[in-house]
Design a protein around this motif. Structure first.
Motif, short mmCIF file in Angstrom:
data_model
loop_
_atom_site.label_atom_id
_atom_site.label_comp_id
_atom_site.label_asym_id
_atom_site.label_seq_id
_atom_site.Cartn_x
_atom_site.Cartn_y
_atom_site.Cartn_z
N ASP A 150 0.83 -1.21 0.00
CA ASP A 150 0.00 0.00 0.00
C ASP A 150 0.86 1.26 0.00
OD1 ASP A 150 -2.25 -1.59 0.04
OD2 ASP A 150 -2.60 -1.37 2.19
N LEU A 151 1.93 1.26 0.77
CA LEU A 151 2.84 2.41 0.79
C LEU A 151 3.46 2.62 -0.59
CD1 LEU A 151 4.71 1.99 4.21
CD2 LEU A 151 3.13 3.84 3.58
N ALA A 152 3.80 1.51 -1.25
CA ALA A 152 4.38 1.60 -2.59
C ALA A 152 3.39 2.21 -3.57
CB ALA A 152 4.83 0.22 -3.06
N VAL A 153 2.15 1.74 -3.50
CA VAL A 153 1.11 2.26 -4.39
C VAL A 153 0.90 3.75 -4.15
CG1 VAL A 153 -1.34 2.13 -5.00
CG2 VAL A 153 -0.03 0.02 -4.64
N ASP A 154 0.82 4.14 -2.87
CA ASP A 154 0.63 5.55 -2.53
C ASP A 154 1.80 6.39 -3.02
OD1 ASP A 154 -1.74 4.91 -1.31
OD2 ASP A 154 -0.94 4.95 0.74
N ALA A 155 3.01 5.86 -2.86
CA ALA A 155 4.21 6.61 -3.27
C ALA A 155 4.23 6.85 -4.78
CB ALA A 155 5.47 5.86 -2.85
N LEU A 156 3.59 5.96 -5.52
CA LEU A 156 3.52 6.09 -6.98
C LEU A 156 2.21 6.76 -7.42
CD1 LEU A 156 4.99 2.59 -7.94
CD2 LEU A 156 6.12 4.82 -8.21
N ASP A 157 1.52 7.38 -6.48
CA ASP A 157 0.25 8.08 -6.75
C ASP A 157 -0.77 7.17 -7.41
OD1 ASP A 157 1.20 10.52 -5.70
OD2 ASP A 157 2.20 10.99 -7.59
N GLY A 158 -0.72 5.90 -7.03
CA GLY A 158 -1.70 4.95 -7.53
C GLY A 158 -1.40 4.42 -8.92
N GLU A 159 -0.36 4.92 -9.55
CA GLU A 159 -0.01 4.50 -10.92
C GLU A 159 1.13 3.48 -10.86
OE1 GLU A 159 -1.70 5.41 -13.57
OE2 GLU A 159 -3.01 6.71 -12.39
N VAL A 160 0.80 2.23 -10.63
CA VAL A 160 1.80 1.18 -10.47
C VAL A 160 2.14 0.51 -11.79
CG1 VAL A 160 2.36 -0.97 -9.27
CG2 VAL A 160 0.98 0.78 -8.12
N ASN A 161 1.16 0.37 -12.65
CA ASN A 161 1.34 -0.39 -13.89
C ASN A 161 2.48 0.18 -14.73
OD1 ASN A 161 0.42 -2.53 -15.66
ND2 ASN A 161 -0.26 -0.91 -17.04
N GLY A 162 3.43 -0.71 -15.06
CA GLY A 162 4.55 -0.31 -15.91
C GLY A 162 5.67 0.41 -15.19
N LYS A 163 5.51 0.72 -13.91
CA LYS A 163 6.55 1.41 -13.16
C LYS A 163 7.66 0.43 -12.79
CE LYS A 163 4.85 5.52 -13.25
NZ LYS A 163 4.40 6.26 -12.06
#
Length: 438
Positions: free
Chosen positions: A305-318
């Motif tokens: 969840d912290l990772a997702v938040d840190a990426l502003d919810g844009e995880v795909n392809g990161k």
């Protein structure tokens, strides 16, 4: 002494090599031909500091041999049973298939007065049942229970210089005297060093191991529960742990909040303990262990969840660099590893996960080939949109923020073990997120 060790997995291989290092004549037995071939050549089939050296020493000296034939255990006076007790599929209970199979296979090769010493972690009541099986066999061999307290990464040290010895002895006085005498001969070096010795009954010896693991698991989950409160109040769980850790009744060890515990012992042992207590009609006595388990598993998702938040919810392809795969440092063990679990969950969300670990890559690759693995930390960091540290290897703990800054694409780090100096990383311009830290 002539000793056999039945089962040459993590526990058995370390025990066999350590006993040979102490001067005993040891034969290790296992049904896995590949494992036995490696051990017989002095090659450790898993990573454990100090094991390769004593393994080679034992094999070269002739004091340590390995075989797939249980008949080769004949002639030994003490037979250590060190087979696995995994969690049953679809159940919390321990699977005792391997323990029973080891005893059944060993019985035809026992002589009167031989000692069978259980080291496997088993539900309370197992030793008494196995003692009845031995008695019914007519071999006149005796049973003791001698739990192990190994820490992965320090297993050789913990075997050769243990912090305590526990003997679960048979109820018959004569048999108890012989069992204690034989075990103390095995551990003569530790006995001479005044290592604390507890001589007790079967049930207590069995409970010592599982209750120790239950306590440690509870301590870890307690501080992780406090981390959950800290996260909604702005408190710092690391400072909280420092403050309460100064109390000698509490102590600071095992109060490190983070992604939680894993490995082949704590998770399965607390679940098996819960299952056994329910069988005994005392499930309520350890019902809290279910919450201990639940808290522990929640913390893995919190890292995600912290990772997702840190990426502003844009995880795909990161591109996400995951540093650490083993469940703890100084080990290649990925059993129930929070680190590997986090990597897999991020991959499932569409992240381009680049994972690395000093020792656990090949084990991880066999289990989860869908991840991308690199052996070099710098390669994992290069171009990363996010860095996630989930196993606190020294090379990650001691990594300079400026070094990582020169490699990554974005200066964002999730400290899944609260092992970094948050102030130093923030001072270098990083967005730092820990667990239970403001």
């Amino acid at each position: 002494m002539k000793i056999s060790v039945i089962g040459c997995g993590y526990l058995g291989a370390v025990h066999a090599a350590s006993m040979a290092e102490l001067g005993h004549d040891v034969i290790g037995i296992d049904v896995d031909e590949t494992k036995i071939a490696a051990l017989a050549e002095g090659r450790a089939p898993f990573f454990e500091p100090g094991l390769p050296e004593i393994l080679i020493s034992g094999v070269n000296s002739g004091r340590l041999r390995f075989s797939t034939d249980i008949a080769d255990a004949a002639g030994a006076v003490v037979h250590f049973v060190a087979v696995g007790t995994p969690q049953k599929k679809g159940s919390y209970a321990a699977d005792l298939t391997y323990v029973d199979a080891a005893i059944d296979a060993l019985i035809p090769h026992l002589s009167a007065g031989d000692l069978v010493a259980g080291k496997s972690t088993v539900p309370v009541g197992t030793a008494a049942r196995l003692a009845e099986k031995l008695a019914a066999s007519g071999t006149d061999a005796i049973l003791a229970w001698n739990p192990e307290f190994l820490r992965e990464g320090f297993a050789v040290q913990d075997t050769i210089t243990p912090d305590r010895l526990v003997y679960g002895l048979p109820p018959e006085p004569e048999a108890a005297v012989r069992a204690e005498s034989l075990l103390s001969e095995c551990y003569a070096t530790a006995i001479a060093a005044d290592t604390p010795l507890v001589t007790t009954d079967y049930a207590t010896a069995e409970l010592v191991k599982v209750s120790a693991n239950a306590f440690l698991a509870t301590k870890i989950s307690f501080i992780n529960a406090m981390a959950e409160i800290a996260e909604v109040t702005g408190a710092d769980v690391t400072q909280l742990a420092d403050a309460i850790g100064y109390d000698a009744r509490i102590g600071r060890r095992f109060l490190g909040a983070g992604a939680g515990f894993g490995g082949g012992c704590l998770p399965k042992d607390i679940r098996a303990f819960t299952a056994r207590a329910e069988e005994l009609g005392r499930g309520e006595s350890v019902a809290f262990l279910k919450e201990v388990d639940a808290i522990n598993l929640r913390r893995r998702q919190r890292v995600v969840d912290l990772a997702v938040d840190a990426l502003d919810g844009e995880v795909n392809g990161k591109r996400v660099a995951v540093l650490g795969l083993a469940f703890k440092p100084f080990s290649d063990d990925i059993r129930d590893s929070p680190a590997l679990d986090v990597a897999v969950r991020l991959k499932g969300l569409g992240a381009d996960v680049i994972a690395t670990d000093p020792e656990a890559i090949e084990n991880s690759r066999r289990l989860h080939p869908q991840l991308d693995y690199v052996t070099d930390t710098a390669e994992a960091l290069t171009g990363a949109d996010l860095v996630v540290i989930v196993t606190e290897w020294n090379e990650y703990r001691q990594m300079e923020p400026a070094y990582a800054s020169a490699l990554v694409g974005a200066k964002i780090v999730i400290d899944g073990r609260n092992c970094l100096d948050a102030a130093a990383w923030r001072a270098d311009g990083w967005t730092y997120k820990g667990l239970g830290r403001p």
